[in-house]
Structures are given as C-alpha cells and as structure tokens.
Design a protein around this motif. Structure first.
Motif: not given
Ligand code: SF4
Ligand code: SF4
Lengths: 182, 385
Positions: B357-361
């Motif tokens: 999620q961190v990477m996607r955000i």
C-alpha cells in the motif's frame, strides 16, 4: 434460502482518499487526549471497588460477634483448586454460642491456589464466607499467602445478618421445651 | 557581553552558534520521545509517565511536582540509563559499519538545521533579518540533499546487523524514502516558482519564502497553505513517509519486523537512532512551517513586523533586536511543537499501511498528483505573471 447477499457498495471517491475517515479518527483521538484519564495513580489512589466485587475470600462474623462458619466443610469440598483446608472443632458448652455446636478450629485458604471463582461463597449454607473487596495480595514467602483463620476474620469483619438462624432455632427449641412438656 | 561576542572571529562565532543549536536540538529530540509517551498516554486515557522523583530535585516546592508530572525526571533517568547501559555489539555483525551507522544517522539530522532559519529580527531600517546558521541561496536544496543522506544510515544499520529483520527493515526504508522524496520535492517546486518571479534574482532560500508570506495585502499575506493546499498536503504526507512516522513506519514495524533496522542495537547507539529520527521530524516540521505556514509570522495576514509594531506602545524595548529575535523564535518553536504534536496525534490515530500500500500510494497516487499539481501551478503562475 437463508443466504443473504450483503450489498457491497463501491467506495466513493472521498472514501478512497482516506481523508474523511482520517479526520474523523483524529477527532476521536483528540476527544481522548483532552478527556480525563480513566486510570488512577495506583498505590496512592485506590480504585473504587463496586459492591459484589469478587476479591479475596474472607470469613465474617454476625453483628453479635459470633463466627458464622460452622465448619460444615462444604466449601472445602466444592473449591475447584482445593485451596481451602478446614480443621473442624467443637464450641465449648459454656460459650454463648454453644447452641451452634461446631466452629472451625483452623481454617486456611491458600491464596496461591484460589482462583476467585466464588463457589465457596455460593455453596456456604451459613453465608459465612464472602469474597470481598481485597484485591491486592502480596508477600515475600509462600507461607504469607496462606490466610489462616485469624487473618480471614480480620479481612472479613462483620456483615449484617438477615436471619439469625441459630438464635431463632434456639428460641424455638426453648419455646417447645416450655410448652411441649405439658 | 554582546560586544565581546561580536568581536570574536567569525569562525569562532559560527562554531559557538552551531554548538548552541546542537545543544538545543539534541535535548529537544530527546524531549520529543517523552512527549511521544505522554501524548500516547493521553490518547489512551492514561496519565503517562509521572513517577520519577529524584531525591532532592523532586522535593523543590511547586516546580518539582510539576516537572515530575510531566515526566521530565523520567526523561533524565532514561537518558542516564541509555548512556550507562552495557553497549552490546553482537558477534555476527560487521563491526565497523554497525558502529558507524548511528553516527551517520545523527550527522544529517543535526546538520540540516544549518539551513533552517528559526527566527528573525528587525534592523534599524525595519528590514527583517533571519536568525540562522547559514543563510545560503541553496537553502531548501541543502536541506533535501542532507536529509536524504539519512537513508544511508538505515541501510548501513540493516546490512551491518547481518540478520534478517533489520535487513528487511532497511530494504523497506530505502524503497520508501526514495519513492516519497520525489513527490516531496515536486510539491515544493510550485512554491519556489511562485516566489521567483521573473526579473528578480533567483533564490531557493527559505528566508525568501517566509518574506514572501509576510507581504502586505490579501495575496501577499496569505500563507502558502491557503494558496497551494494540494502542495502542502502532498508535502505533509511525504514528510510522514520520509520521517518513518505512522502510518508509514513499516521500516521498524514492531509487529512484523521486531524493530526493523535497529533490532540489533541497544543502549546509546539505539538512542542515537531515535534522536536522529526526532531530529528529522523537527527539521521536517520546521520546513513545512517555513514553506507553507508563514514561518515566524504569528498569524496569517499578520506579519511579524506589524505585530512588533502593535507592541510598540509598551515601550521602546519591544523594538530591540534581542526581544524581537526571541519573540520570533518562540513563535516559530511554538508552531514546530504544534506540528510535532500533530505527528504524534496522527500516530495514535492511524494504523500502519502495508508495504504494497505504501508503494502504491507513493508511486500511483502521490507522484501523479504532485506532477499534475506542478503543471497546473506552473501554467497558473505563467498566466499571472
Ligand atoms: S473462591 Fe473458589 S477457589 Fe477461592 S477459595 Fe473459594 S471456592 Fe476456592
Ligand atoms: S465457610 Fe460456610 S461452607 Fe465453609 S465450612 Fe464454614 S459454614 Fe461450611
């Protein structure tokens, strides 16, 4: 038949940005930050113990100062971890409570075994054993955790009595003795 | 005394100033850890650490109990404990890099402060002069360049620890820091475009940014957080990620990585990592305040010089550079402290994001957003000028 399809709405744009949720969450946190703490500074401040709290089991006296336990040993029998050990004894004939006949000579509750289940209080026919408000038990040796009879009465104190069962019984017996011998 | 100070050679004065700033920043970083524990306690409806009462100090009337209640003595006890604890270097680590990692963490954290103006005073002509260590043109670039060195310490620590949890933590940290640095820098560009109107000498100095927010008039006095809310938002989110704060604290997520990159560290080396992290937080908050929240100006549309003008009837001393300097530093520090409180407030509200999620955000949301933001503001600024 019984399957209910829960409709899953797709998230709205606002929900997908997380922002409204974050803001409402922050508000909740803020409410707690400004609220008064729920905990107390323990040894100096003591929590208020509600009535009916199941603390350390204790023995109680009735308002006349008579020890209520008659050493029937029901509690010893029912106690799940076998924490109670009772040595029954007789009440001397010249004592004011002689009509009760029996009282414990020694009564020990091992607080290292007790699980605070309250079954002893439940089973006692004399309402003599009560789990009261003592919640903190500490000591340096195993021996200090075995509450003997004296200690149990110290902790228990006196509780009101609604029945005075033994006094009524004695009065009835005396009445019967008076009238029944005609 | 002031005259004696100014008679010293410049280099000595700079060293004194530098040491003074470090002497403030280091304990401030440590104090943040106590503040964190206190805020955590309040958010969880507890009073928090308030017990330590050293013999003697705790008995001073009024002050003693107050300091005790706010955990100041706990903080001192903690510092002392960490200083004197046995400093274990595990047998399986690469000793040289293991020892050097906390130092590498500390250095950028302390040196970035050199580029950050933390106050201002008025000279005789009423011009605003900044209080800072190095008023250089590259200002913000210097901060970014130095702050991004911080990631090396995490990688070094994780790699030198020679153990899987620190290693995973270090990998996550490097990936996260690199991805969010991009959006962070892009979010700042519109601000710099805006202050560098054509025809004026170009600068990246943070002082100029604050000066720009203290002009008169509706648009002149508006803080950039009102003019460019999107930039401010992106910068803030990226700041959370850059400082490894919740909800982006996967590099040290206790639940799955024990402690992340500092799992193998203990005692003083461990505390250096923490002070460095709080140092980054302080500098990051300072940067946010300078760029978007008006620096040392007390309120939006109320520049410092006007504020000092209002105080003039109280006496001539209100215009003294020393008073104005201290006042502006206090205003600035107050804002920084509030923003650090904000960091903690968020920490005790939000759960941690997952790594993907961190990477996607970072890459799929924040980066396109910041690019779009940059393009829109560039066009708008071009049209306005
Ligand atoms: S509370 Fe339960 S465990 Fe404890 S003495 Fe009574 S019966 Fe035994
Ligand atoms: S406490 Fe109650 S149950 Fe236990 S021996 Fe005494 S009278 Fe019987």
């Amino acid at each position: 038949m019984s399957v209910i399809k829960v409709p899953r709405k797709p998230l709205t744009f606002a929900e997908r940005t997380y922002i409204p949720q974050i803001v409402s969450g922050m508000m909740t946190t803020l409410k707690h930050i400004v609220a008064k703490p729920l905990t107390v500074n323990y040894p100096e401040e003591r929590p208020e113990i509600p009535a009916g709290y199941r603390g350390v089991p204790t023995l109680v006296r009735d308002p006349n100062g008579r020890e209520k336990c008659v050493s029937c040993q029901l509690c010893e029998f029912v106690c799940p971890p076998k924490a109670i050990r009772i040595t029954p004894g007789e009440i001397p004939a010249d004592s004011p409570a002689a009509h009760v006949e029996k009282a414990p000579k020694e009564f020990e509750i091992n607080m290292l075994r007790c699980i605070y289940c309250g079954l002893c209080q439940e089973v006692c026919p004399e309402e003599a054993i009560w789990l009261q408000n003592v919640f903190s038990v500490s000591g340096y040796e195993r021996g200090e955790f075995i509450n003997n009879k004296q200690k149990l009465y110290e902790l228990g104190g006196t509780l009101p009595d609604a029945h005075y069962k033994w006094d009524k019984k004695k009065a009835a017996a005396e009445e019967a003795a008076l009238h029944g011998q005609h | 005394m002031l005259d004696f100070y100014f008679s010293l050679p410049l280099i000595v004065r700079l060293i004194i100033q530098g040491l003074a700033v470090i002497a403030v920043l280091f304990p401030l970083g440590a104090a943040c850890s106590m503040a964190e524990r206190k805020v955590a306690a309040w958010a969880q409806d507890r009073p928090g650490p308030n017990r330590a009462r050293p013999w003697g100090l705790g008995r001073i009337p009024i002050i003693g109990p107050i300091l005790g209640r706010f955990g100041i003595f706990n903080l001192m006890a903690d510092g002392g404990k960490l200083l004197f604890k046995e400093d274990i270097v595990p047998g399986h680590v690469n000793k040289f890099y293991f020892v050097i990692a906390p130092i590498v963490a500390m250095t950028p954290a302390l040196s970035t402060i050199a580029f950050v103006p933390f106050g201002a005073y008025l000279d005789g002509a009423g011009r605003v002069l900044p209080v800072m260590l190095a008023d250089v043109d590259i200002g913000i670039l210097g901060v970014f360049a130095l702050a991004s060195l911080g990631v090396y310490s995490l990688i070094l620590a994780g790699w030198a620890s020679n153990s899987k949890y620190p290693f995973l933590g270090a990998i996550r940290a490097s990936a996260q820091l690199i991805s969010y640095e991009l959006s962070m820098t892009l979010a700042v560009v519109p601000v710099l475009l805006w202050i560098n109107a054509p025809g004026t000498p170009g600068t990246l100095s943070l002082v100029r940014v604050v000066e720009f927010q203290s002009q008169s008039g509706f648009w002149g006095g508006a803080w950039f957080v009102f003019v460019m809310p999107l930039s401010a938002f992106i910068f803030l989110v990226a700041l959370f990620a850059e400082t490894n704060r919740q909800p982006f604290d996967m590099p040290e997520s206790e639940a799955d990585l024990v402690g992340g990159f500092h799992t193998e560290y203990g005692s003083y080396k461990w505390s250096l990592f923490f002070v460095a992290e709080y140092g980054h937080m302080i500098v990051g908050s300072a940067l946010f305040i300078l760029l978007f929240c008006g620096g040392w100006n007390p309120l939006p549309w109320l520049p410092l010089s006007t504020f000092v003008g209002w105080l003039a009837p109280l006496g001539a001393w209100t215009a003294h550079p020393l008073f104005v300097g201290i006042l502006s530093i206090c205003i600035f520090l107050g804002k920084v402290i509030f923003s650090i409180f904000f960091f903690m407030w968020v920490r005790w509200t939000l759960p941690r994001f997952r790594y993907d999620q961190v990477m996607r955000i970072g890459w799929q949301r924040l980066l396109p957003l910041s690019i779009a933001n940059l393009i829109i503001y560039t066009i708008a600024i071009a049209l306005l000028n």
